[in-house]
Design a protein around this motif. Structure first.
Motif, PDB file in Angstrom:
ATOM      1  N   VAL A  35       0.836  -1.275   0.238  1.00  0.00           N
ATOM      2  CA  VAL A  35      -0.327  -0.151  -0.262  1.00  0.00           C
ATOM      3  C   VAL A  35       0.886   0.765   0.006  1.00  0.00           C
ATOM      4  O   VAL A  35       0.575   2.470  -1.015  1.00  0.00           O
ATOM      5  CB  VAL A  35      -0.513   0.265   1.496  1.00  0.00           C
ATOM      6  CG1 VAL A  35      -2.026   1.432   1.000  1.00  0.00           C
ATOM      7  CG2 VAL A  35      -2.011  -1.475   0.902  1.00  0.00           C
ATOM      8  N   GLY A  36       1.851   1.592   0.911  1.00  0.00           N
ATOM      9  CA  GLY A  36       2.532   2.923   1.176  1.00  0.00           C
ATOM     10  C   GLY A  36       3.177   2.593   2.102  1.00  0.00           C
ATOM     11  O   GLY A  36       2.900   1.774   3.279  1.00  0.00           O
ATOM     12  N   LEU A  49      -2.353   8.373   9.558  1.00  0.00           N
ATOM     13  CA  LEU A  49      -1.995   7.456   9.255  1.00  0.00           C
ATOM     14  C   LEU A  49      -2.731   6.312   8.753  1.00  0.00           C
ATOM     15  O   LEU A  49      -2.625   5.459   7.812  1.00  0.00           O
ATOM     16  CB  LEU A  49      -1.223   6.314  10.996  1.00  0.00           C
ATOM     17  CG  LEU A  49       0.291   7.023  11.118  1.00  0.00           C
ATOM     18  CD1 LEU A  49       0.539   6.274  12.718  1.00  0.00           C
ATOM     19  CD2 LEU A  49       1.505   7.698  10.239  1.00  0.00           C
ATOM     20  N   ASP A  50      -3.772   5.823   9.651  1.00  0.00           N
ATOM     21  CA  ASP A  50      -4.954   4.675   9.252  1.00  0.00           C
ATOM     22  C   ASP A  50      -5.202   5.600   7.970  1.00  0.00           C
ATOM     23  O   ASP A  50      -5.885   4.613   7.377  1.00  0.00           O
ATOM     24  CB  ASP A  50      -5.774   4.536  10.483  1.00  0.00           C
ATOM     25  CG  ASP A  50      -5.276   3.325  11.327  1.00  0.00           C
ATOM     26  OD1 ASP A  50      -3.600   2.609  10.953  1.00  0.00           O
ATOM     27  OD2 ASP A  50      -5.479   3.448  12.227  1.00  0.00           O
ATOM     28  N   ARG A  55      -6.858   5.114   2.696  1.00  0.00           N
ATOM     29  CA  ARG A  55      -6.826   6.095   0.687  1.00  0.00           C
ATOM     30  C   ARG A  55      -6.309   5.561   0.245  1.00  0.00           C
ATOM     31  O   ARG A  55      -6.108   5.153  -1.015  1.00  0.00           O
ATOM     32  CB  ARG A  55      -6.951   7.663   1.072  1.00  0.00           C
ATOM     33  CG  ARG A  55      -7.755   8.463   1.704  1.00  0.00           C
ATOM     34  CD  ARG A  55      -7.498   9.642   2.124  1.00  0.00           C
ATOM     35  NE  ARG A  55      -8.654  10.534   2.789  1.00  0.00           N
ATOM     36  CZ  ARG A  55      -9.924  11.164   1.956  1.00  0.00           C
ATOM     37  NH1 ARG A  55     -10.261  10.586   0.750  1.00  0.00           N
ATOM     38  NH2 ARG A  55     -11.100  11.890   3.491  1.00  0.00           N
ATOM     39  N   LEU A  56      -5.040   5.634   0.399  1.00  0.00           N
ATOM     40  CA  LEU A  56      -4.317   4.490  -1.094  1.00  0.00           C
ATOM     41  C   LEU A  56      -4.582   3.161  -0.720  1.00  0.00           C
ATOM     42  O   LEU A  56      -4.098   2.881  -1.770  1.00  0.00           O
ATOM     43  CB  LEU A  56      -2.877   4.594   0.412  1.00  0.00           C
ATOM     44  CG  LEU A  56      -1.752   5.628   0.233  1.00  0.00           C
ATOM     45  CD1 LEU A  56      -0.216   5.800   0.974  1.00  0.00           C
ATOM     46  CD2 LEU A  56      -1.682   6.623  -1.415  1.00  0.00           C
ATOM     47  N   ALA A  57      -4.843   2.432   0.047  1.00  0.00           N
ATOM     48  CA  ALA A  57      -5.286   1.469  -0.201  1.00  0.00           C
ATOM     49  C   ALA A  57      -6.579   1.490  -0.875  1.00  0.00           C
ATOM     50  O   ALA A  57      -7.068   0.370  -1.506  1.00  0.00           O
ATOM     51  CB  ALA A  57      -5.728   0.729   0.704  1.00  0.00           C
ATOM     52  N   ALA A  58      -7.102   2.517  -0.711  1.00  0.00           N
ATOM     53  CA  ALA A  58      -8.580   2.707  -2.647  1.00  0.00           C
ATOM     54  C   ALA A  58      -8.284   2.713  -3.536  1.00  0.00           C
ATOM     55  O   ALA A  58      -8.543   2.941  -4.440  1.00  0.00           O
ATOM     56  CB  ALA A  58      -9.648   3.671  -1.777  1.00  0.00           C
ATOM     57  N   GLY A  59      -6.967   3.164  -3.833  1.00  0.00           N
ATOM     58  CA  GLY A  59      -6.093   3.492  -5.138  1.00  0.00           C
ATOM     59  C   GLY A  59      -6.635   4.833  -5.148  1.00  0.00           C
ATOM     60  O   GLY A  59      -5.750   5.554  -6.477  1.00  0.00           O
ATOM     61  N   GLU A  64      -3.520  12.903  -3.685  1.00  0.00           N
ATOM     62  CA  GLU A  64      -4.885  13.651  -3.762  1.00  0.00           C
ATOM     63  C   GLU A  64      -5.220  13.010  -2.565  1.00  0.00           C
ATOM     64  O   GLU A  64      -6.115  13.384  -1.593  1.00  0.00           O
ATOM     65  CB  GLU A  64      -5.372  12.743  -4.879  1.00  0.00           C
ATOM     66  CG  GLU A  64      -5.743  13.305  -6.016  1.00  0.00           C
ATOM     67  CD  GLU A  64      -6.447  12.467  -7.263  1.00  0.00           C
ATOM     68  OE1 GLU A  64      -6.765  11.782  -6.681  1.00  0.00           O
ATOM     69  OE2 GLU A  64      -6.287  12.864  -7.818  1.00  0.00           O
ATOM     70  N   ALA A  65      -4.673  11.447  -1.814  1.00  0.00           N
ATOM     71  CA  ALA A  65      -4.828  10.690  -0.787  1.00  0.00           C
ATOM     72  C   ALA A  65      -4.992  12.243   0.412  1.00  0.00           C
ATOM     73  O   ALA A  65      -5.401  12.884   1.392  1.00  0.00           O
ATOM     74  CB  ALA A  65      -4.372  10.194  -0.154  1.00  0.00           C
TER      75      ALA A  65
END
Length: 275
Positions: A35-36, A49-50, A55-59, A64-65
Motif C-alpha cells: 500500500v504505502g 496514518l490509518d 485512502r492509498l489502499a483504495a487507489g 490526492e489522498a
C-alpha cells in the motif's frame, strides 16, 4: 521538531525519522504491505496514518489522498506529513509549522520519496537527505533510509538537539518468518540516536536478513567451520547439523542455507570462536 524520509523502492515501503522528541517512533511512522507509507509530524495527527493508508489502499494517489485528508483537518496548518504510495509521493507543510520547515517529494518510477522536516537548522537538512538518497541508489531500502537520516543529522537536523530515532519498513517476504516487516526499530531516548539506529539496523539484518554470499561447506572451509564449532561445544558428524545447532543458539537461524554458510554467519563464527 522532526525530520523524516518516507520512501518506496520496488515493493518495499518505509520511513526513517529523528527528532528531539521522546519515542518519536511511537508517533510518526506508519506503513502497510503493498500500500504505502506515511509520516505525520509537527503537532502530529496520529489518525493520519490509518486515514492516509486507507485512502492509498483504495487507489487514491498520494497527492490526492494527502489533499483530501488535510482539507478535513482544522489543525492542518500546524502539521507536516509525508506520503508515498505504490506509484506516487507527496509532502505537506502547514503555514504555522515552526521554522525552518519544508519538504520535497518525487516519484521516480521504481522509487519514490517524500522528505520533510520542521524546527530544522535550515533547508540544507532536507537537501542533504535528498542527496544521500540518490547517492545510495542500488542499496537495500533500509540502508537508503538510514543514509538519508544520517545525512540530515550531519547537516544539522533538529535545531533543538537529538533524542530519538526510528525506522519502520515493510516488504513482501521480508523479516522474521517472512512476515513482511523489513525493519522495525526504535531508539526512544539517546544522546546520539541516529548512530544507535544504525547499530540496531546492522543487528536486525544479522538476525532477520536472508542468506547472502553463501559458500559451500566443502574442503578447507568445512574443516575450519567444524573445528570452530567443536571448540564452541557444537560437535556433530555432519558439519551442517552442528552449524544449525550453533546458529540456532545464537539466533542466526534465518541466515541458514542448505547450500552452505552465509558470509555474515561465517564472520560471526570466526569472531567468536577459535580453531
Amino acid at each position: 521538531m522532526t525530520f523524516s524520509i518516507v520512501a518506496r523502492q520496488g515493493d518495499a515501503h518505509g520511513i526513517a525519522v529523528a527528532s528531539k522528541f521522546l519515542a518519536v517512533g511511537a508517533v510518526v511512522p506508519g506503513a502497510r504491505l503493498g500500500v504505502g507509507a506515511v509520516a505525520t509530524q509537527s503537532f502530529a495527527r496520529v489518525a493520519y496514518l490509518d486515514e492516509l493508508l486507507g485512502r492509498l489502499a483504495a487507489g487514491e494517489p498520494a497527492d490526492e489522498a494527502l489533499a483530501a485528508a488535510t482539507a478535513l483537518d482544522e489543525g492542518r496548518e500546524t502539521r507536516q506529513v509525508g506520503v508515498v504510495g505504490v506509484g506516487s509521493a507527496a509532502t505537506f507543510t502547514g503555514s504555522e509549522c515552526n521554522v525552518w520547515a519544508g519538504g520535497v517529494a518525487r516519484d521516480e518510477g521504481d522509487t519514490a520519496y517524500a522528505i520533510q522536516g520542521n524546527i530544522l537548522t535550515g533547508p540544507e537538512v532536507v537537501e542533504e537527505m535528498e542527496r544521500a538518497w540518490h547517492a545510495t541508489a542500488g542499496q537495500p531500502l533500509a540502508r537508503r533510509l538510514l543514509a538519508a537520516l544520517v545525512a540530515g543529522d550531519a547537516a544539522g537536523g533538529d535545531s533543538r538537539g537529538r533524542q530519538a530515532a526510528a525506522m519502520y519498513a515493510v516488504e513482501p517476504g521480508a523479516g522474521y518468518d517472512a512476515c513482511g516487516v523489513l525493519a522495525d526499530l526504535r531508539v526512544d531516548d539517546h544522546a546520539d540516536p541516529v548512530t544507535e539506529l544504525g547499530r540496531l539496523l546492522s543487528d536486525w539484518e544479522m538476525y532477520f536478513g536472508k542468506p547472502e554470499d553463501v559458500e559451500p561447506l566443502e574442503g578447507d572451509l568445512a574443516e575450519e567451520v567444524r573445528e570452530r564449532l567443536a571448540h564452541a561445544g557444537f560437535s556433530d558428524a555432519d558439519v551442517a547439523t552442528a552449524l544449525a545447532d550453533w546458529a540456532g543458539n545464537a539466533n542466526y537461524e534465518a541466515r541458514l542455507s542448505p547450500d552452505g554458510i552465509d558470509r555474515r554467519v561465517l564472520e560471526a563464527l570466526r569472531a567468536t570462536t577459535s580453531r
